[in-house]
Design a protein around this motif. Structure first.
Motif, mmCIF file in Angstrom:
data_model
loop_
_atom_site.group_PDB
_atom_site.id
_atom_site.type_symbol
_atom_site.label_atom_id
_atom_site.label_comp_id
_atom_site.label_asym_id
_atom_site.label_seq_id
_atom_site.Cartn_x
_atom_site.Cartn_y
_atom_site.Cartn_z
ATOM 1 N N CYS A 15 0.835 -1.206 0.000
ATOM 2 C CA CYS A 15 0.000 0.000 0.000
ATOM 3 C C CYS A 15 0.875 1.263 0.000
ATOM 4 O O CYS A 15 2.077 1.202 0.224
ATOM 5 C CB CYS A 15 -0.949 -0.001 1.191
ATOM 6 S SG CYS A 15 -0.151 0.317 2.778
ATOM 7 N N ASP A 32 -4.293 5.472 -7.404
ATOM 8 C CA ASP A 32 -4.786 4.112 -7.314
ATOM 9 C C ASP A 32 -4.991 3.573 -8.727
ATOM 10 O O ASP A 32 -5.919 3.959 -9.419
ATOM 11 C CB ASP A 32 -6.102 4.072 -6.530
ATOM 12 C CG ASP A 32 -5.868 4.318 -5.044
ATOM 13 O OD1 ASP A 32 -4.752 4.035 -4.573
ATOM 14 O OD2 ASP A 32 -6.801 4.781 -4.392
ATOM 15 N N ARG A 33 -4.091 2.712 -9.118
ATOM 16 C CA ARG A 33 -4.123 2.238 -10.493
ATOM 17 C C ARG A 33 -4.146 0.727 -10.580
ATOM 18 O O ARG A 33 -4.165 0.172 -11.664
ATOM 19 C CB ARG A 33 -2.924 2.793 -11.262
ATOM 20 C CG ARG A 33 -1.589 2.465 -10.587
ATOM 21 C CD ARG A 33 -0.579 3.598 -10.810
ATOM 22 N NE ARG A 33 0.479 3.535 -9.796
ATOM 23 C CZ ARG A 33 1.691 3.045 -10.009
ATOM 24 N NH1 ARG A 33 2.041 2.607 -11.183
ATOM 25 N NH2 ARG A 33 2.577 3.017 -9.059
ATOM 26 N N GLU A 35 -5.587 -3.288 -9.188
ATOM 27 C CA GLU A 35 -6.802 -3.938 -8.708
ATOM 28 C C GLU A 35 -6.739 -4.059 -7.195
ATOM 29 O O GLU A 35 -5.690 -3.837 -6.589
ATOM 30 C CB GLU A 35 -6.940 -5.307 -9.369
ATOM 31 C CG GLU A 35 -5.707 -6.175 -9.229
ATOM 32 C CD GLU A 35 -5.812 -7.413 -10.133
ATOM 33 O OE1 GLU A 35 -6.615 -8.289 -9.801
ATOM 34 O OE2 GLU A 35 -5.113 -7.470 -11.160
ATOM 35 N N LEU A 36 -7.859 -4.390 -6.595
ATOM 36 C CA LEU A 36 -7.911 -4.489 -5.132
ATOM 37 C C LEU A 36 -7.094 -5.681 -4.660
ATOM 38 O O LEU A 36 -7.352 -6.823 -5.046
ATOM 39 C CB LEU A 36 -9.360 -4.635 -4.680
ATOM 40 C CG LEU A 36 -9.538 -4.778 -3.151
ATOM 41 C CD1 LEU A 36 -9.019 -3.525 -2.444
ATOM 42 C CD2 LEU A 36 -10.994 -5.015 -2.808
ATOM 43 N N GLU A 37 -6.093 -5.378 -3.807
ATOM 44 C CA GLU A 37 -5.250 -6.428 -3.264
ATOM 45 C C GLU A 37 -4.963 -6.123 -1.806
ATOM 46 O O GLU A 37 -5.374 -5.093 -1.292
ATOM 47 C CB GLU A 37 -3.957 -6.534 -4.073
ATOM 48 C CG GLU A 37 -4.253 -6.947 -5.512
ATOM 49 C CD GLU A 37 -2.998 -7.173 -6.315
ATOM 50 O OE1 GLU A 37 -2.636 -8.321 -6.468
ATOM 51 O OE2 GLU A 37 -2.414 -6.195 -6.779
ATOM 52 N N THR A 46 -5.703 -2.405 -0.719
ATOM 53 C CA THR A 46 -5.108 -1.296 -1.450
ATOM 54 C C THR A 46 -5.286 -1.471 -2.942
ATOM 55 O O THR A 46 -5.330 -2.589 -3.452
ATOM 56 C CB THR A 46 -3.601 -1.174 -1.118
ATOM 57 O OG1 THR A 46 -3.052 -0.082 -1.843
ATOM 58 C CG2 THR A 46 -2.851 -2.453 -1.477
ATOM 59 N N HIS A 47 -5.417 -0.337 -3.643
ATOM 60 C CA HIS A 47 -5.436 -0.326 -5.098
ATOM 61 C C HIS A 47 -4.160 0.299 -5.631
ATOM 62 O O HIS A 47 -4.134 0.790 -6.749
ATOM 63 C CB HIS A 47 -6.623 0.507 -5.610
ATOM 64 C CG HIS A 47 -7.962 -0.095 -5.343
ATOM 65 N ND1 HIS A 47 -8.575 -0.974 -6.193
ATOM 66 C CD2 HIS A 47 -8.808 0.051 -4.308
ATOM 67 C CE1 HIS A 47 -9.754 -1.336 -5.689
ATOM 68 N NE2 HIS A 47 -9.920 -0.736 -4.542
ATOM 69 N N SER A 48 -3.120 0.343 -4.806
ATOM 70 C CA SER A 48 -1.946 1.147 -5.137
ATOM 71 C C SER A 48 -1.289 0.746 -6.447
ATOM 72 O O SER A 48 -0.721 1.567 -7.138
ATOM 73 C CB SER A 48 -0.914 1.045 -4.019
ATOM 74 O OG SER A 48 -0.339 -0.256 -3.997
ATOM 75 N N GLY A 49 -1.345 -0.520 -6.788
ATOM 76 C CA GLY A 49 -0.623 -0.968 -7.986
ATOM 77 C C GLY A 49 0.870 -1.046 -7.763
ATOM 78 O O GLY A 49 1.636 -1.225 -8.693
#
Ligand code: ZN
Length: 66
Positions: A15, A32-33, A35-37, A46-49
């Protein structure tokens, strides 16, 4: 030769907050780029990528390999 645990990936999601904590010299852009992880360090969604390479045996909350 023993194989490492295969069900966990060595590439784990991270994150924004945990990335910044470990990389103060290059903070997250906070976009936030991904997917949800689940963050490997704090288990927050987090969607942080952002991904980090980490030994899943040493990681607090490793995600399963897909
Ligand atoms: Zn985190």
């Amino acid at each position: 030769m023993t194989q490492p645990e295969k069900s966990y990936s060595w590439t784990q999601p991270c994150c924004h907050d945990c990335w910044d904590a470990g990389n103060p010299e290059s903070p997250s852009p906070r976009t936030d780029r991904g997917e949800l992880e689940t963050c490997v360090y704090c288990a927050m969604p987090t969607h942080s990528g952002i991904y980090v390479r980490v030994d899943p045996k040493l990681a607090s909350y490793p995600s399963l390999e897909r």
